[in-house]
Motif scaffolding. Structure first.
Motif, PDB file in Angstrom:
ATOM      1  N   LEU A  37       1.774  -0.116 -10.940  1.00 49.51           N
ATOM      2  CA  LEU A  37       3.013  -0.915  -9.871  1.00 49.51           C
ATOM      3  C   LEU A  37       2.710  -1.639  -9.283  1.00 49.51           C
ATOM      4  O   LEU A  37       3.320  -2.185  -8.621  1.00 49.51           O
ATOM      5  CB  LEU A  37       4.305  -0.191  -9.641  1.00 49.51           C
ATOM      6  N   ASP A  38       1.132  -2.094  -9.567  1.00 47.77           N
ATOM      7  CA  ASP A  38       0.198  -2.806  -8.716  1.00 47.77           C
ATOM      8  C   ASP A  38      -0.087  -2.373  -6.716  1.00 47.77           C
ATOM      9  O   ASP A  38       0.563  -2.846  -6.196  1.00 47.77           O
ATOM     10  CB  ASP A  38       0.504  -4.381  -8.833  1.00 47.77           C
ATOM     11  N   LEU A  39       0.643  -0.573  -7.004  1.00 48.90           N
ATOM     12  CA  LEU A  39       0.389   0.018  -5.225  1.00 48.90           C
ATOM     13  C   LEU A  39      -0.646   0.613  -5.286  1.00 48.90           C
ATOM     14  O   LEU A  39      -1.447   1.289  -5.898  1.00 48.90           O
ATOM     15  CB  LEU A  39       1.375   1.257  -4.802  1.00 48.90           C
ATOM     16  N   ALA A  40      -1.817   0.077  -4.292  1.00 49.96           N
ATOM     17  CA  ALA A  40      -3.028  -0.067  -3.659  1.00 49.96           C
ATOM     18  C   ALA A  40      -2.436   2.060  -2.544  1.00 49.96           C
ATOM     19  O   ALA A  40      -2.210   1.994  -2.311  1.00 49.96           O
ATOM     20  CB  ALA A  40      -3.390  -0.543  -2.325  1.00 49.96           C
ATOM     21  N   LEU A  41      -2.873   3.055  -3.410  1.00 44.39           N
ATOM     22  CA  LEU A  41      -2.733   4.709  -3.185  1.00 44.39           C
ATOM     23  C   LEU A  41      -4.128   4.849  -2.779  1.00 44.39           C
ATOM     24  O   LEU A  41      -5.112   4.712  -2.876  1.00 44.39           O
ATOM     25  CB  LEU A  41      -2.567   4.988  -4.748  1.00 44.39           C
ATOM     26  N   THR A  42      -4.060   5.651  -2.022  1.00 42.24           N
ATOM     27  CA  THR A  42      -4.563   6.021  -0.953  1.00 42.24           C
ATOM     28  C   THR A  42      -4.244   7.909  -0.693  1.00 42.24           C
ATOM     29  O   THR A  42      -2.827   7.783  -0.464  1.00 42.24           O
ATOM     30  CB  THR A  42      -4.810   5.078   0.251  1.00 42.24           C
TER      31      THR A  42
ATOM     32  N   VAL B 286      -8.145   5.277   7.393  1.00 40.98           N
ATOM     33  CA  VAL B 286      -7.603   4.268   6.991  1.00 40.98           C
ATOM     34  C   VAL B 286      -6.805   2.836   7.449  1.00 40.98           C
ATOM     35  O   VAL B 286      -6.834   2.763   7.981  1.00 40.98           O
ATOM     36  CB  VAL B 286      -6.513   4.798   6.039  1.00 40.98           C
ATOM     37  N   PRO B 287      -7.088   1.565   6.443  1.00 38.33           N
ATOM     38  CA  PRO B 287      -6.296   0.721   7.363  1.00 38.33           C
ATOM     39  C   PRO B 287      -4.771   0.960   7.900  1.00 38.33           C
ATOM     40  O   PRO B 287      -4.759   1.969   7.818  1.00 38.33           O
ATOM     41  CB  PRO B 287      -6.317  -0.598   5.737  1.00 38.33           C
ATOM     42  N   ALA B 288      -5.144  -0.056   8.824  1.00 34.89           N
ATOM     43  CA  ALA B 288      -3.621   1.005   9.720  1.00 34.89           C
ATOM     44  C   ALA B 288      -2.652   0.123   9.153  1.00 34.89           C
ATOM     45  O   ALA B 288      -1.939  -0.429   8.002  1.00 34.89           O
ATOM     46  CB  ALA B 288      -3.382  -0.106  10.595  1.00 34.89           C
ATOM     47  N   LEU B 289      -1.350   1.466   9.465  1.00 30.52           N
ATOM     48  CA  LEU B 289      -0.122   1.390   8.399  1.00 30.52           C
ATOM     49  C   LEU B 289       0.870   0.243   8.577  1.00 30.52           C
ATOM     50  O   LEU B 289       0.616  -0.285  10.423  1.00 30.52           O
ATOM     51  CB  LEU B 289       0.538   2.710   9.164  1.00 30.52           C
TER      52      LEU B 289
ATOM     53  N   TYR C  31       4.386  -2.973   5.627  1.00 28.59           N
ATOM     54  CA  TYR C  31       4.293  -3.374   4.019  1.00 28.59           C
ATOM     55  C   TYR C  31       3.555  -2.402   3.192  1.00 28.59           C
ATOM     56  O   TYR C  31       3.074  -1.699   2.208  1.00 28.59           O
ATOM     57  CB  TYR C  31       3.508  -4.533   3.510  1.00 28.59           C
ATOM     58  N   CYS C  32       3.585  -0.776   3.689  1.00 22.95           N
ATOM     59  CA  CYS C  32       2.932   0.067   3.317  1.00 22.95           C
ATOM     60  C   CYS C  32       4.269   1.272   3.069  1.00 22.95           C
ATOM     61  O   CYS C  32       5.254   1.606   4.096  1.00 22.95           O
ATOM     62  CB  CYS C  32       2.220   1.143   4.614  1.00 22.95           C
ATOM     63  N   ALA C  33       3.729   1.833   2.249  1.00 20.98           N
ATOM     64  CA  ALA C  33       5.154   3.282   2.216  1.00 20.98           C
ATOM     65  C   ALA C  33       4.510   4.343   2.404  1.00 20.98           C
ATOM     66  O   ALA C  33       3.017   4.422   2.141  1.00 20.98           O
ATOM     67  CB  ALA C  33       5.838   3.185   0.736  1.00 20.98           C
ATOM     68  N   LEU C  34       5.128   5.774   2.750  1.00 22.34           N
ATOM     69  CA  LEU C  34       4.085   6.817   3.503  1.00 22.34           C
ATOM     70  C   LEU C  34       4.921   8.031   2.841  1.00 22.34           C
ATOM     71  O   LEU C  34       6.247   8.352   2.490  1.00 22.34           O
ATOM     72  CB  LEU C  34       3.584   7.235   4.445  1.00 22.34           C
ATOM     73  N   ALA C  35       4.569   8.934   1.736  1.00 19.51           N
ATOM     74  CA  ALA C  35       5.648  10.322   1.484  1.00 19.51           C
ATOM     75  C   ALA C  35       4.253  11.068   0.943  1.00 19.51           C
ATOM     76  O   ALA C  35       3.346  11.393   1.505  1.00 19.51           O
ATOM     77  CB  ALA C  35       5.201   9.791  -0.046  1.00 19.51           C
TER      78      ALA C  35
ATOM     79  N   ARG D  57       1.189  -1.197   0.095  1.00 24.12           N
ATOM     80  CA  ARG D  57       0.351   0.111   0.254  1.00 24.12           C
ATOM     81  C   ARG D  57       0.730   1.359   0.000  1.00 24.12           C
ATOM     82  O   ARG D  57       2.276   1.907   0.710  1.00 24.12           O
ATOM     83  CB  ARG D  57      -0.841   0.241   1.355  1.00 24.12           C
ATOM     84  N   LEU D  58       0.781   1.959  -0.440  1.00 27.28           N
ATOM     85  CA  LEU D  58       1.899   3.554  -0.317  1.00 27.28           C
ATOM     86  C   LEU D  58       0.039   4.255   0.078  1.00 27.28           C
ATOM     87  O   LEU D  58      -0.836   4.897  -0.670  1.00 27.28           O
ATOM     88  CB  LEU D  58       1.575   3.955  -2.183  1.00 27.28           C
ATOM     89  N   VAL D  59       0.806   5.630   0.983  1.00 31.81           N
ATOM     90  CA  VAL D  59      -0.149   6.624   1.366  1.00 31.81           C
ATOM     91  C   VAL D  59       0.655   7.704   1.357  1.00 31.81           C
ATOM     92  O   VAL D  59       1.241   7.602   1.414  1.00 31.81           O
ATOM     93  CB  VAL D  59      -0.965   6.041   3.257  1.00 31.81           C
TER      94      VAL D  59
END
Length: 233
Positions: free
Chosen positions: A96-101, A133-136, A139-143, A76-78
């Motif tokens: 890239l198959d990253l689930a973006l929020t 939002v589902p918990a970080l 396997y999450c990236a945050l920008a 997941r990408l937040v």
């Protein structure tokens, strides 16, 4: 597969933890290696490479063939900030198959018209990451892309506490120095804040929002695959 092994594999999947099922080709024997047990496994080096790539495959060790079935949680990408960079990032992340929020309390920016098909959360990050939002997790990236400490800082604190595999923040070195001081005041150690990639993105000379988005996603992929990459300029 034995029922016990399947139950353990499903439990790891539900908890968003990686695991590898090792199957002996000769006799069909199987064993499950959970992510926290990889380092102590006799096949640690090989298993680590397959976890980093996220790919299953056939291996041969001392003349014995084994098949590695790799189970890795969806990444997941937040993104904090419904800005031009995140707009450019959306289609690239999908490829890239990253689930973006995208999280941004500024409802004038966080609109479906600007982000068609993207999961939008028009709330403050501390509230959004506390429930909307589902918990970080790792396997999450945050920008963090807003340049506004009131919006970015709570998200960065949450990402560091959650152990996200990638944490990045937009801003100059001067801006980041002030950010580090605020995080230190909030109780974070130097080793913890050193995990923040700032200035964000690979050093490709990016100028436009699309180029910056590309540099950030490149840095995220490198972190995910545990590949060395140049420092941002």
């Amino acid at each position: 597969m034995r029922a016990e092994t399947l139950a353990r594999l499903n439990a790891e999947r539900a908890a968003r933890r990686a695991a590898i099922l090792v199957t002996d080709i000769a006799d069909g024997g199987q064993r499950l290696v959970t992510e926290d047990a990889v380092a102590a496994d006799p096949l640690a080096e090989i298993l680590s490479r397959h976890l980093a790539s996220g790919r299953s495959g056939l291996i041969e060790v001392d003349g014995h063939k084994k098949f590695l079935t790799v189970q890795v949680p969806p990444v997941r990408l937040v993104v904090i900030g419904a800005v031009h960079i995140s707009q450019a990032m959306a289609p690239m992340a999908a490829a890239l198959d990253l689930a973006l929020t995208v999280i941004d309390p500024r409802t004038a920016f966080a609109t479906p018209e600007r982000f068609p098909g993207v999961a939008l959360v028009p709330e403050w990050p501390d509230a959004a990451l506390g429930g909307a939002v589902p918990a970080l997790d790792r396997y999450c990236a945050l920008a963090a892309l807003t340049h506004d400490p009131k919006i970015d800082d709570p998200a960065l604190r949450s990402a560091l506490r959650a152990g996200c595999f990638y944490v990045g923040a937009l801003g100059s070195r001067k801006t980041h120095a002030a950010r580090l001081a605020r995080l230190a005041e909030a109780g974070f150690s130097d080793s913890e804040t050193a995990r923040i990639r700032a200035p964000i993105g690979l050093a490709i000379g990016a100028v436009s929002p699309a180029e910056i988005a590309l540099s950030v996603l490149g840095e995220i992929v490198a972190a995910l695959r545990r590949a060395p990459c140049p420092e941002a300029a």
